[in-house]
Design an enzyme around this catalytic site. Structure first.
Site, PDB file in Angstrom:
ATOM      1  N   SER A  78       8.546  -4.153  -2.773  1.00  0.00           N
ATOM      2  CA  SER A  78       8.952  -2.755  -2.796  1.00  0.00           C
ATOM      3  C   SER A  78       9.295  -2.292  -1.386  1.00  0.00           C
ATOM      4  CB  SER A  78       7.836  -1.891  -3.372  1.00  0.00           C
ATOM      5  OG  SER A  78       6.772  -1.816  -2.440  1.00  0.00           O
ATOM      6  N   LYS A  79       9.678  -1.018  -1.282  1.00  0.00           N
ATOM      7  CA  LYS A  79      10.138  -0.475  -0.006  1.00  0.00           C
ATOM      8  C   LYS A  79       9.171  -0.730   1.147  1.00  0.00           C
ATOM      9  CE  LYS A  79      11.229   2.419  -2.735  1.00  0.00           C
ATOM     10  NZ  LYS A  79      11.097   3.540  -3.613  1.00  0.00           N
ATOM     11  N   ARG A  80       7.884  -0.662   0.829  1.00  0.00           N
ATOM     12  CA  ARG A  80       6.942  -0.798   1.938  1.00  0.00           C
ATOM     13  C   ARG A  80       6.885  -2.221   2.490  1.00  0.00           C
ATOM     14  NH1 ARG A  80       2.415  -2.813  -0.308  1.00  0.00           N
ATOM     15  NH2 ARG A  80       2.627  -2.885  -2.558  1.00  0.00           N
TER      16      ARG A  80
END
Length: 478
Positions: free
Chosen positions: A256-258
């Site tokens: 994911s984005k993180r």
RNA sequence: GGCCCUAUCGUCUAGUGGCCUAGGACGGAGGCCUCUCACGCCUCAAACAUGGGUUCGAAUCCCGUUAGGGUCACCA
């Protein structure tokens, strides 16, 4: 056997991410391998989250990677050719509502589905109750046999799941998966406003578009038996399925984005070659003996489902970076040059091609070329690295540098091999190792102790600038 | 929690009962080459989750355990 027809069916609710790209790639590969058709279908039934910019990002991402679609949204490419379109247009689900209605009506007619007026709020209460009592929740079938008429306000359509038996999925990568029908419930397939839900929309379109194989992320395995039942209810042969394992971050959590860059276009902007990204993605979960480097062309003949692994894979940015470097080494200078210019405005940059040739084995991304050019070639005066200066531009080395300047001034135009030979002689005369001469000279003319081979680099910088930089350095020592 | 999936070096993987004292790649360590860096080359460290079976023989087949993941919507 008819030619395979496969599809990639993203919903335009965000950028094209690494996982989606790999799903698209495997579908595309299978189509290209078998002479089949690759269809791009936009599942935009989530009207709250779908956006035009997401659609654009997906289309751009696909095209950047070179994954062209035979049928799908029509797009005019830079050279004026049109890709997409096709006999089953439109390829946007929100433009196909009539089709879903027709199939839903037929299912109701045949007793395989029914209209339901239970509200979400009512059901949520039951769901909460079940949860509190630690029971599983299933739709109780309140409207199952009420024969609610078409046009009843607020009526959704539910699919009637069989109460007994089981559905067996023979997945190309997961093997046999058996699902008991008792695990299933009558799920909503069409909302009151006529917009289909995922499981129904996808199945209807697969039927209409003649899809023969469905490859998608394995977060969909639980949907598959329900969908299989729907294909059957629609009297359509159930496609073959291939469920691809998820891609995980370093912490083994879903990517994911993180975890950093997950958008395909971000990799473009960061200076990655599409071939390298594709190469990485295909090797994440698929193998061909000990081979690591694959072009799309190789893959068209080598890709197979047998060697797709069943385990989730951790995304490894380091290996991708290595592959990018390998791809850069294999890409012609002219091509690299054009790509670098598309990424950064370098002005006329007349020496760029020559510089890229020098840097080719040293760059890990396209941005490395641009950054190094801006630092080493473009400026009249370079930035000096303090540590390098302290060690190499000393009072002790100043006389030697002054002599080196004279040598450079007289021999510069003789060419790199001659200059090289001249400096070897120079160093020998002084009783110094070549490095003892060239490192100070390198710092004086480039600002740091690290650069491509010095004389080849200076040839690109040019005599005038080289001497000017050297003079500035000499002055610095004073 | 129910249902489902998965389990080989840190990571991606080879391996489909004997070819395995488990191979390759990234990353790591050391070395060679060398004007620095990089490239290239060489060497090293590093894994079959665990317990039971089946078998003459198991990383490979079966079962349990453990651990990860997926999913339980009028999202996709």
């Amino acid at each position: 056997m008819p030619a395979p027809r496969v599809r990639f069916a993203p919903s335009p609710t965000g950028y094209l991410h690494i996982g989606g790209a790999r799903t698209a790639l495997f579908n595309w590969l299978f189509a290209r391998r078998t002479g089949g058709t690759f269809i791009l279908r936009i599942e935009d039934t989530d009207r709250v989250r779908s956006t035009e910019s997401s659609l654009q990002a997906i289309l751009d991402g696909m095209r950047w990677m070179g994954l062209d679609w035979d049928e799908g949204p029509a797009v005019t490419t830079a050279d004026g050719t049109v890709i997409g379109g096709g006999p089953h247009a439109p390829y946007f689900q929100m433009q196909r509502l009539g089709t879903y209605e027709r199939h839903a009506d037929a299912l109701i007619e045949g007793g395989r589905a029914y209209r339901c007026v239970c509200t979400k709020a009512e059901l949520d209460v039951l769901r909460e109750q079940a949860k509190a009592e630690k029971r599983g929740f299933k739709y109780p079938g309140t409207c199952r046999d009420r024969g609610i008429a078409k046009g009843t306000p607020g009526a959704v359509v539910r699919f009637r799941m069989p109460a007994e038996g089981a559905t067996v999925l023979h997945d190309l990568v997961k093997g046999e998966i058996v699902t008991q029908h008792s695990e299933l419930q009558d799920e909503v397939i069409v909302r009151a406003d006529g917009v289909p839900l995922y499981n129904f929309g996808a199945v209807v379109d697969d039927v209409e578009m003649g899809i023969t194989l469905v490859a998608r992320g394995d977060d969909h395995v639980v949907n598959t038996p329900r969908q299989m039942l729907m294909y059957q209810a629609l009297n359509y042969p159930v496609p073959v399925f291939a469920h691809l394992p998820m891609i995980l971050g370093a912490d083994k959590q879903r990517l994911s984005k993180r975890h950093g860059a997950v958008s395909v276009l971000q990799y473009r902007d960061d200076g990655y070659l599409p071939g390298a990204l594709l190469n990485y993605l295909v090797r994440l979960g698929w193998s061909h003996g000990d081979e690591e480097i694959f072009t799309l062309e190789d893959l068209k003949s080598k890709f197979d489902w047998e060697h797709v692994g069943a385990t989730a894979g951790v995304f490894n940015p380091e290996k991708l970076l290595w592959l990018n470097q390998e791809w850069i080494k294999r890409t012609p200078v002219a091509e690299l040059s054009a790509l670098v210019r598309s990424l950064r405005d370098l002005g006329p940059a007349e020496q760029l091609d020559g510089f890229i040739l020098l840097m080719k084995e040293r760059a890990k991304t396209l941005l490395d070329f641009a950054d190094a050019y801006t630092r080493l070639i473009a400026p009249l005066q370079v930035e000096y690295d303090a540590k390098s200066v302290a060690k190499n531009l000393t009072a002790e080395s100043k006389p030697m540098l002054a002599e080196a300047r004279a040598l450079l001034a007289t021999r510069f135009d003789d060419g790199t091999p001659a200059l090289d030979a001249a400096f070897r002689d120079f160093a020998a005369q002084k009783g110094l190792g070549l490095g003892k001469v060239l490192q100070p000279l390198r710092v004086a003319t480039t600002g740091s102790t690290v650069s491509p081979p010095l004389f080849e680099l200076l040839a690109l910088v040019g005599k005038e600038r080289t001497l000017a930089r050297l003079d500035a350095a000499l002055e610095k020592i004073a």
